[in-house]
Each structure stands twice: as C-alpha cells, then as structure tokens.
Design a protein around this motif. Structure first.
Motif, PDB file in Angstrom:
ATOM      1  N   ILE A 274       8.768 -12.223  -0.231  1.00 17.38           N
ATOM      2  CA  ILE A 274       8.555 -11.327   0.837  1.00 17.38           C
ATOM      3  C   ILE A 274       7.178 -11.576   1.531  1.00 17.38           C
ATOM      4  O   ILE A 274       6.147 -11.744   0.711  1.00 17.38           O
ATOM      5  N   ILE A 275       7.380 -11.623   2.791  1.00 13.98           N
ATOM      6  CA  ILE A 275       6.161 -11.561   3.574  1.00 13.98           C
ATOM      7  C   ILE A 275       5.732 -10.203   4.043  1.00 13.98           C
ATOM      8  O   ILE A 275       6.411  -9.611   4.786  1.00 13.98           O
ATOM      9  N   GLU A 276       4.772  -9.773   3.793  1.00 13.10           N
ATOM     10  CA  GLU A 276       4.103  -8.386   3.668  1.00 13.10           C
ATOM     11  C   GLU A 276       3.020  -8.624   4.908  1.00 13.10           C
ATOM     12  O   GLU A 276       1.898  -8.887   4.588  1.00 13.10           O
ATOM     13  N   ASP A 277       3.516  -8.180   6.182  1.00 13.57           N
ATOM     14  CA  ASP A 277       2.445  -8.008   7.150  1.00 13.57           C
ATOM     15  C   ASP A 277       1.815  -6.332   7.441  1.00 13.57           C
ATOM     16  O   ASP A 277       2.390  -5.777   7.502  1.00 13.57           O
ATOM     17  N   ASP A 278       0.419  -6.465   6.830  1.00 11.63           N
ATOM     18  CA  ASP A 278      -0.354  -5.217   6.868  1.00 11.63           C
ATOM     19  C   ASP A 278      -1.009  -5.156   7.947  1.00 11.63           C
ATOM     20  O   ASP A 278      -2.438  -5.419   7.769  1.00 11.63           O
ATOM     21  N   TYR A 279      -0.660  -5.304   9.144  1.00  3.44           N
ATOM     22  CA  TYR A 279      -1.265  -5.423  10.515  1.00  3.44           C
ATOM     23  C   TYR A 279      -2.308  -4.338  11.054  1.00  3.44           C
ATOM     24  O   TYR A 279      -3.346  -4.551  11.665  1.00  3.44           O
ATOM     25  N   ASP A 280      -2.301  -3.073  10.535  1.00  2.33           N
ATOM     26  CA  ASP A 280      -3.134  -1.839  10.633  1.00  2.33           C
ATOM     27  C   ASP A 280      -3.183  -1.232   9.488  1.00  2.33           C
ATOM     28  O   ASP A 280      -3.394   0.178   9.591  1.00  2.33           O
ATOM     29  N   GLY A 281      -3.095  -1.408   8.432  1.00  3.29           N
ATOM     30  CA  GLY A 281      -3.022  -0.625   7.089  1.00  3.29           C
ATOM     31  C   GLY A 281      -4.313   0.114   6.973  1.00  3.29           C
ATOM     32  O   GLY A 281      -4.469   1.124   6.251  1.00  3.29           O
ATOM     33  N   GLU A 282      -5.496  -0.320   7.673  1.00  4.56           N
ATOM     34  CA  GLU A 282      -6.585   0.534   7.488  1.00  4.56           C
ATOM     35  C   GLU A 282      -6.735   1.747   7.905  1.00  4.56           C
ATOM     36  O   GLU A 282      -7.444   2.822   7.452  1.00  4.56           O
ATOM     37  N   PHE A 283      -5.781   2.042   8.791  1.00  6.91           N
ATOM     38  CA  PHE A 283      -5.667   3.394   9.682  1.00  6.91           C
ATOM     39  C   PHE A 283      -4.621   4.326   9.240  1.00  6.91           C
ATOM     40  O   PHE A 283      -3.477   4.326   9.846  1.00  6.91           O
ATOM     41  N   ARG A 284      -4.942   5.238   8.552  1.00  2.00           N
ATOM     42  CA  ARG A 284      -3.979   6.094   7.905  1.00  2.00           C
ATOM     43  C   ARG A 284      -4.868   7.492   7.843  1.00  2.00           C
ATOM     44  O   ARG A 284      -5.747   7.779   7.547  1.00  2.00           O
ATOM     45  N   TYR A 285      -4.338   8.623   8.674  1.00  3.79           N
ATOM     46  CA  TYR A 285      -4.907   9.622   9.142  1.00  3.79           C
ATOM     47  C   TYR A 285      -4.719  10.961   8.308  1.00  3.79           C
ATOM     48  O   TYR A 285      -5.354  11.961   8.242  1.00  3.79           O
ATOM     49  N   HIS A 286      -3.722  10.826   7.580  1.00  2.00           N
ATOM     50  CA  HIS A 286      -3.355  12.068   6.392  1.00  2.00           C
ATOM     51  C   HIS A 286      -2.963  11.605   5.384  1.00  2.00           C
ATOM     52  O   HIS A 286      -1.982  10.766   5.225  1.00  2.00           O
ATOM     53  N   GLY A 287      -4.006  11.688   4.356  1.00  2.00           N
ATOM     54  CA  GLY A 287      -3.762  11.323   2.982  1.00  2.00           C
ATOM     55  C   GLY A 287      -4.605   9.868   2.857  1.00  2.00           C
ATOM     56  O   GLY A 287      -4.933   9.324   3.800  1.00  2.00           O
ATOM     57  N   LYS A 288      -4.256   9.295   1.883  1.00  2.65           N
ATOM     58  CA  LYS A 288      -4.973   7.880   1.416  1.00  2.65           C
ATOM     59  C   LYS A 288      -4.355   6.814   2.101  1.00  2.65           C
ATOM     60  O   LYS A 288      -3.002   6.864   2.196  1.00  2.65           O
ATOM     61  N   PRO A 289      -4.914   5.615   2.412  1.00  2.25           N
ATOM     62  CA  PRO A 289      -4.029   4.513   2.732  1.00  2.25           C
ATOM     63  C   PRO A 289      -3.145   4.135   1.687  1.00  2.25           C
ATOM     64  O   PRO A 289      -3.264   4.250   0.460  1.00  2.25           O
ATOM     65  N   ILE A 290      -1.833   3.485   2.116  1.00  3.25           N
ATOM     66  CA  ILE A 290      -0.853   3.340   1.303  1.00  3.25           C
ATOM     67  C   ILE A 290      -1.452   1.922   0.763  1.00  3.25           C
ATOM     68  O   ILE A 290      -1.563   0.940   1.276  1.00  3.25           O
ATOM     69  N   PRO A 291      -1.195   1.652  -0.850  1.00  3.52           N
ATOM     70  CA  PRO A 291      -1.593   0.693  -1.169  1.00  3.52           C
ATOM     71  C   PRO A 291      -0.599  -0.493  -1.063  1.00  3.52           C
ATOM     72  O   PRO A 291       0.477  -0.315  -0.608  1.00  3.52           O
ATOM     73  N   SER A 292      -0.898  -1.601  -1.099  1.00  2.00           N
ATOM     74  CA  SER A 292      -0.049  -2.881  -0.501  1.00  2.00           C
ATOM     75  C   SER A 292       1.076  -3.145  -1.388  1.00  2.00           C
ATOM     76  O   SER A 292       1.070  -2.534  -2.780  1.00  2.00           O
ATOM     77  N   LEU A 293       2.164  -3.629  -0.933  1.00  4.74           N
ATOM     78  CA  LEU A 293       3.308  -3.831  -1.660  1.00  4.74           C
ATOM     79  C   LEU A 293       2.868  -5.284  -2.701  1.00  4.74           C
ATOM     80  O   LEU A 293       3.208  -5.275  -4.012  1.00  4.74           O
ATOM     81  N   GLN A 294       2.138  -5.890  -2.251  1.00  7.06           N
ATOM     82  CA  GLN A 294       1.631  -7.038  -3.083  1.00  7.06           C
ATOM     83  C   GLN A 294       0.717  -6.720  -4.361  1.00  7.06           C
ATOM     84  O   GLN A 294       1.159  -7.467  -5.415  1.00  7.06           O
ATOM     85  N   GLY A 295       0.182  -5.660  -4.346  1.00  3.62           N
ATOM     86  CA  GLY A 295      -0.340  -5.082  -5.370  1.00  3.62           C
ATOM     87  C   GLY A 295       0.737  -4.528  -6.769  1.00  3.62           C
ATOM     88  O   GLY A 295       0.161  -4.613  -7.525  1.00  3.62           O
TER      89      GLY A 295
END
Length: 470
Positions: A274-295
């Motif tokens: 799986i290639i997980e592209d987290d291109y703008d994961g820093e910017f989530r405006y309601h709730g906490k950022p979604i943890p990575s799939l890799q984690g």
C-alpha cells in the motif's frame, strides 16, 4: 443564397456570439433552410475579416446545440428542421457557452496547490537560511547523503511519530524532489514483475502519469462514500495500491479505521503493498488529524509518503517516503549510485527551521488561518449558490469539491468561469475512465486567496454560471 452576416466590432458582445446568434436565428426562421451548406471557416473569416478562431467558436456552439452537423471533407450543413418556423421561441433562455478571450485576466484563482504567502514566515525562514550558510558553508557545496541529510531525517521522523502516528526511524526515510520523483523510485523498487498498480477512481493524475510512463498498468478502483472499494481491489488482481486515505484526492472523503483495517488485511493476505500519500494530512479543521494508515500496519506492507508542498511551500520541492523493511533493504542494496535530488541547502535550512520550533508554530498558525478560509468558503458557497451546488470533501485540506447542478460539463463550466476572470478546476483528468456521474465536479482551492477574494470570487463565479444551472 448569400450567407454573409453583418457583425459590429464596436458592440460589447463578442463577435463569435453575434455570429452564433445570427446563424441560430436564420436557421430557426427558415431563412437558412435544412441541408444548406454554410460557408467554410476560411471563406467566412476572409469575407468578414475576422479570425478563423472566432468562426470556429460560433460553429462549435451551433454543433453543440444541434443546429448544424459536420460532414468530413465537405463542411458544415444545417440539420433537417421542421417546417414550422422557430420564431415563437426566439426569446428562449438558451445561452451559448462563452469562451475566454486572450485578454481575459484571471482575478480569482482557486488553485488547489496555492498557499497563503501573506502569512509565510519569511523572516524566520531567512534566519534559518543564514544559520545554514554560517554553519559549514564549504561542506554544503558537496553532495550529501543519498537518502537525505541525516539530521533532517531525524527531525522529520520525530515529527511524524508525534503528529501523524507513523512508526518510523530516520534510517527508513528517503527524501525526493516531489511526490512524482518518489513515485518513480517506488516503481523501480517494486519492479515490473508487478505489472498492475491499483488507484482510486478518480485519483491523483500526477502519480498515475508516472506509473503509466514507466509501463505499469493502472487499475482504477471505484470509490464508495468512505473511500476505496476494497472488494473491487480484491477482484482487480493488483498487488500494489496507491491511495490518499486521510483526504482523498480529489473528492475529499476520509477513510475510517474499519476500512483501513480491511485494506491492511488485503495486503497481508495477498502479499500486497500500500502506498499511502498523506499530501495534506496536517490540515483537519474539525476533530483531531486522522492517524496514518502506516501506524496501524504491523506487517511492513505500507509505504508512507508525505510532502512539504502544502504545509510549507511548493518551491522547496521536498517530499519524503518511509520505506518498510522489505523495500528499505532493496533500496540500500541497489541504489548506491543514486544521488539525492533535493537541494542540500534547503534540507539544512528546513532542519534548523524544524529544530528551532518554528515548523510547529507555523503549522498551528496556518491551521487556524486555513480553517477560517475554509469556513468562509463554505458559508459563501451556501449563501450565494444555495441549491445550485453541493459541497463534498470539506473539513480537511486546502480544497473542496462542488457538484454543480448544470447540464454543462465540468470542462465547459471551467471555460465559462474563466470568461469572468475566475479560474476553477475540472476533475476530468482525475478519471481513468469517463466519469459515470452526470453531475459535473469542480475543484475549489482556497489556500492562496484572502477571505475577501474568496467571497468576491464565489459571487462572480455564481453570476457566470447563473444561466447554466438546471
């Protein structure tokens, strides 16, 4: 019959619209009868002393509305019309599709990858750059570590563990000059024995072009409301899949944890990657950022890819990949001769910028700024456009998608907007196959616009599209 219209170059109305309206009325009234051949583009351009492009636009509009047809190597002919004149509907609300002139100035550009330059920490970045030049300037003139400068990789890995829940160490990171550069590297590591690479449909065309140019067969996997259809992925026969689970590009949905676990199970059962592209994961405006799939991955089946293009600036041209053990060993064994593609000066500057704490302060500040712009965009779209559009993909990232209630295509709506000085973006190129959904999808980026520009741009966009709503 002499078919030579009279055009007034002094009117505000463009010449191609005058020409289109002239032919439409002549055909409707019966003054130009069915099956009549129209003058050729070259002949009419010469007779009227105007450009052939103007004639082409007028004829294309007549073609699109079904007044004429094109016969190969013969010309344009009026289609068969009913004998009853059309004069009773000359007041119809049908509108030609406007075309942008060369003089059209783009006032509001809703580009997805533009950032807020007014709030960029120029002075802080300059301080880090000056420190870079004072540290060991002679050493920086030489080639650096082929994976990227170790101190920067340490800083990035620390950030990823804390903010994105990525399980990684500095030795696993490889830096590259943009996501496409890393995509090429991953293709070489994967090898051509894996001929198929699955992708979301629609998905990011930038990496799709890389996969296709390197000879891989791209298998489009349809999306559901919560992301990629894992059942269809099973059926595809692909062993590699590229996804954007934290903010699907372009539609914007977030993949929930239950589906992430299903995807990881697919990889485990099929020996998949799986290639997980987290291109703008820093910017989530309601709730906490979604943890990575890799984690969530305990079997080393995920490559995590990130970039500084949106969180910092595109000009730095810096992305990174966290390689699982099976690819890391292959990289270290096979790519001894590959030099680093990212400027060593930029790497050192970013390292100092991160170590000083300015990076995290910058992210916190920009998240607040982008959230305000995001909310203003949604409010303005709702207030101005009302039921004419529906918004999808909100609450994260630097763009939203709107579904426009119009019979025009997405590309046509982009052209219409451009004539009013508003640049928006079609999703057409994000599809491998033709979009099945009839409703046109338009991308609106907001990062590079001020709040006032967002409001004014949406108002002008609505005025431009008003005649074309259903």
């Amino acid at each position: 019959m002499n078919i030579i219209p009279k055009l007034d170059k002094h009117l505000k109305e463009p010449l191609y619209i005058q020409l289109y309206q002239y032919f439409k009325e002549e055909i409707r009234s019966g003054r130009i009868p069915s099956f009549k051949r129209l003058p050729s583009i070259r002949q009419l351009a010469g007779d009227l002393h105007i450009s052939k492009t103007t004639i082409q636009w007028a004829y294309q509009q007549l073609l699109a509305e079904g007044y004429i047809e094109s016969k190969e190597r013969s010309g344009f002919y009026v289609v068969e019309m009913e004998s009853q004149p059309f004069s009773h509907i000359f007041g119809s609300s049908e509108q030609p599709i406007p075309f942008p002139s060369e003089e059209t100035e783009i006032v509001y550009d809703f580009y997805m990858s533009h950032i807020d330059v007014d709030h960029f920490p120029f002075q802080k970045w300059k301080t880090s750059l000056n420190q870079t030049m004072l540290s060991d300037p002679k050493e920086l003139l030489f080639y650096g570590d082929r994976q990227g400068e170790l101190e920067l990789r340490i800083a990035i890995s620390s950030y990823l563990r804390q903010s994105r829940a990525v399980n990684c160490f500095a030795d696993q990171l490889v830096l590259g000059a943009g996501t496409q550069t890393l995509a090429r590297l991953l293709c070489h590591l994967i090898g051509h024995e894996e001929q198929k690479i699955a992708m979301e449909e629609p998905g990011y065309e930038g990496v799709r072009h890389v996969f296709q140019l390197l000879g891989f067969q791209v298998i489009p996997i349809p999306l559901e409301e919560d992301g990629l259809n894992v059942n269809e992925l099973h059926k595809s026969g692909a062993k590699v899949v590229y996804i954007t689970p934290s903010h699907q590009f372009p539609l914007g949905m977030v993949m929930p944890v239950a589906k992430r676990m299903k995807l990881l199970k697919w990889a485990e059962e099929n020996g998949g990657l799986i290639i997980e592209d987290d291109y703008d994961g820093e910017f989530r405006y309601h709730g906490k950022p979604i943890p990575s799939l890799q984690g969530l991955d305990v079997n080393g089946n995920v490559v995590y890819v990130g970039t500084f293009s949106k969180s910092l600036m595109p000009a730095v041209r810096m992305s990174y990949a966290v390689l699982p053990e099976r690819l890391l060993a292959l990289y270290q064994h096979s790519y001894q001769g590959y030099d680093q593609t990212v400027s060593r000066l930029h790497q050192k500057t970013l390292q100092l910028f991160m170590e000083s704490g300015e990076w995290e302060r910058h992210l916190r500040r920009m998240k607040k700024i982008y959230q305000k712009k995001h909310d203003i965009l949604l409010q303005t779209v709702h207030h101005v456009m009302n039921d004419s559009v529906q918004v999808t993909g909100q609450n994260a990232g630097l763009h939203v998608v709107i579904k426009v209630n119009s019979d025009k295509t997405a590309d046509e709506l982009v052209h219409i907007a451009k004539t009013s000085g508003v640049q928006v973006y079609s999703t057409t190129n994000n599809w491998v196959y033709k979009q099945k959904e009839e409703t046109p999808l338009i991308l609106l980026g907001f990062g590079g616009l001020s709040i006032e520009e967002i409001q004014e741009g949406i108002e002008r966009l609505h005025e431009a599209w008003l005649p074309f709503y259903r």
